[in-house]
Design an enzyme around this catalytic site. Structure first.
Site, mmCIF file in Angstrom:
data_model
loop_
_atom_site.group_PDB
_atom_site.id
_atom_site.type_symbol
_atom_site.label_atom_id
_atom_site.label_comp_id
_atom_site.label_asym_id
_atom_site.label_seq_id
_atom_site.Cartn_x
_atom_site.Cartn_y
_atom_site.Cartn_z
ATOM 1 N N ASP A 13 -4.529 9.373 -17.359
ATOM 2 C CA ASP A 13 -3.622 8.212 -17.405
ATOM 3 C C ASP A 13 -2.645 8.277 -18.577
ATOM 4 O OD1 ASP A 13 -5.105 7.139 -15.246
ATOM 5 O OD2 ASP A 13 -6.578 6.366 -16.667
ATOM 6 N N LYS A 16 1.498 11.155 -17.006
ATOM 7 C CA LYS A 16 1.970 12.442 -16.473
ATOM 8 C C LYS A 16 2.942 12.247 -15.316
ATOM 9 C CE LYS A 16 -2.300 13.652 -15.721
ATOM 10 N NZ LYS A 16 -3.079 12.629 -16.425
ATOM 11 N N GLY A 40 -3.895 8.959 -10.085
ATOM 12 C CA GLY A 40 -2.920 7.967 -9.612
ATOM 13 C C GLY A 40 -1.703 8.045 -10.496
ATOM 14 N N HIS A 41 -0.608 8.512 -9.957
ATOM 15 C CA HIS A 41 0.616 8.600 -10.734
ATOM 16 C C HIS A 41 1.548 7.467 -10.325
ATOM 17 C CE1 HIS A 41 0.153 13.211 -11.488
ATOM 18 N NE2 HIS A 41 -0.659 12.471 -12.204
ATOM 19 N N GLN A 225 -5.882 14.007 -14.184
ATOM 20 C CA GLN A 225 -6.881 13.618 -15.190
ATOM 21 C C GLN A 225 -6.463 14.143 -16.572
ATOM 22 O OE1 GLN A 225 -8.535 15.157 -12.072
ATOM 23 N NE2 GLN A 225 -8.046 13.144 -11.349
#
Ligand code: IMP
Length: 433
Positions: A13, A16, A40-41, A225
């Site tokens: 988180d 990225k 989750g981006h 990650q």
């Protein structure tokens, strides 16, 4: 540089998605090399906010080819939903933009069920997984009973593999976890619908990437990650089930290590973590709450509130070495605008000693106390600033101190969620090499 890997330096988180979206402007090919829909981006473009779990964030740039590499574990339900959402929003007009490795392993419904049941049964020893079936899917891959994307294209092979797997999984689900077993009919029916939708994206992705390298295209490898969630180098067992370090960009994509040119470590200006496990600089109380609210620190995948704390130079230094980092992207600097002083952890006290090495055991992690250096805050709004000189002097000094502690230059600074809320000191793709 003709190839860049961007990956997380902390516990995930780090932001990225934004960095990758930014660098994708210059990239011809973007490759995800590990993890799955546990990532989750979040990308903000104007009024649009898009959260991608599986499809590389480069998809928002129409000329970029996006590859889901062999090191990824693919949940076809998520992939299909993301493709549909992207198309609904007017992206991905050309089907050829997306390629999925034939060798990537599939997440099956029993992986998700096992993940949930195992966590529920673990009570005091929960990992705090995302419940996306990641661990069980990588277990099957390692034990050679996994089902790969290419298997989905052959009805007979696929049904046989599902049948064999379900015998064992249902035994465990029913007998050991006292859960609801899965019906083979339902699994095959569900995955038959995915076969039709995904077939056109399946490719020999190492060949596609190698051809792009031969043609001198720019390649961006996208990590998911973060370093301390790495199965080997992270805070085991509170980790994910893949190698998240930059070195895995090669193996997880099907290229040699010499094909990875520049290594960009993405870090927040502070630290967060979701799930259980060690976190020496974790805050509790109003300071944590202030960071969480200002930074919107809630998981993009699960919505869980993230644990928040100060920047930790001990883990940063080790991560720089583990990943062979050339430069840093420091994210969410503006979140710290509200603080009078900002502590930065420069060592761990373990008994009477102060060390700059991360502990080797969980016991060790639990017993270290962070040693802080207090840096003056700037108490001014930096949101949206895009030139380094415009940052308040103390914010500039803060960034320079992080750079000094990490031992590598800061190349990118993010001051807000939008694409242009960014200070680019050096664009990795513009560097020689
Ligand atoms: P899993 O990857 O779902 O098995 O979860 C293992 C650990 O990694 C848990 O602590 C999760 O919260 C964490 N994790 C997995 N993916 C991410 C991510 O993308 N960002 C942050 N933490 C993650």
């Amino acid at each position: 540089m003709s190839s860049v890997v961007a990956f997380g330096l902390q516990w995930g988180d780090e932001g990225k998605g934004k960095v990758i979206d930014l660098l994708s402007r210059d990239a011809d090919v973007v490759v995800r090399y590990q993890g799955g829909a546990n990532a989750g981006h979040t990308i903000v473009v104007g009024d649009e906010k898009i959260v991608l779990h599986l499809v590389p964030s480069g998809m928002l740039h129409p000329r970029t080819t996006c590859i889901v590499g062999n090191g990824v574990v693919v949940d076809p339900a998520v992939l299909v939903a993301e493709v549909e959402e992207l198309r609904r929003l007017g992206h991905m007009k050309d089907e050829r933009q997306l390629k999925v490795s034939a060798f990537a392993h599939l997440i099956m419904p029993y992986h998700k069920r096992m993940d949930m049941l195992r966590e529920a049964a673990a009570s005091g020893k929960k990992i705090g997984t995302t419940g996306r079936g990641i661990g069980p899917a990588y277990e099957d891959k390692a034990s050679r009973s996994g089902i790969r994307v290419i298997d989905l294209l052959d009805k007979k092979v696929f049904s046989e593999k599902v049948r064999e797997n379900l015998k064992v999984k249902n035994f465990l689900i029913k007998r050991y976890y006292k859960g609801e077993p899965l019906k083979i009919r339902d699994v095959i029916k569900e995955y038959t619908s995915y076969r039709k939708l995904l077939k056109k994206y399946v490719a020999d992705t190492p060949a596609v990437i190698q051809e792009s390298i031969r043609k001198k295209k720019k390649i961006l490898f996208e990590g998911a990650q973060g370093t301390y969630l790495d199965i080997d180098h992270g805070t085991y067992p509170y980790v994910t089930s893949s190698n998240t370090v930059a070195g895995n960009a090669a193996g997880g994509s099907g290229v040699g290590p010499s094909s990875v040119g520049y290594v960009l470590g993405v870090s927040k200006a502070y630290t967060t973590r979701v799930g259980e496990g060690p976190f020496p600089t974790e805050l509790h109380g109003p300071e944590c709450e202030l960071i969480r609210q200002r930074g919107g620190e809630f998981g993009a995948t699960t919505g869980r509130p993230r644990r928040c704390g100060w920047f930790d130079a001990v883990i940063a230094q080790r991560a720089v070495a583990l990943n062979g980092v050339h430069g840093l992207a420091i994210m969410k600097l503006d979140v710290l605008d509200a603080f009078e002083t900002i502590p930065v952890c420069v060592g761990y006290r373990a008994g009477k000693k102060v060390t700059s090495q991360p502990p080797l055991t969980l016991k060790g992690w639990a017993s270290v106390e962070p040693v802080y250096e207090e840096l003056p805050g700037w108490k001014r709004n930096t949101n949206g600033i895009s030139r380094f000189e415009e940052l308040p002097v103390n914010a500039q000094k803060y960034v320079r101190r992080l750079e000094e502690l990490a031992g590598v230059p800061v190349d990118i600074i993010s001051t807000g969620p939008e694409r242009d809320h960014t200070i680019v000191l050096r664009n990795p793709f513009d560097l020689k090499g």
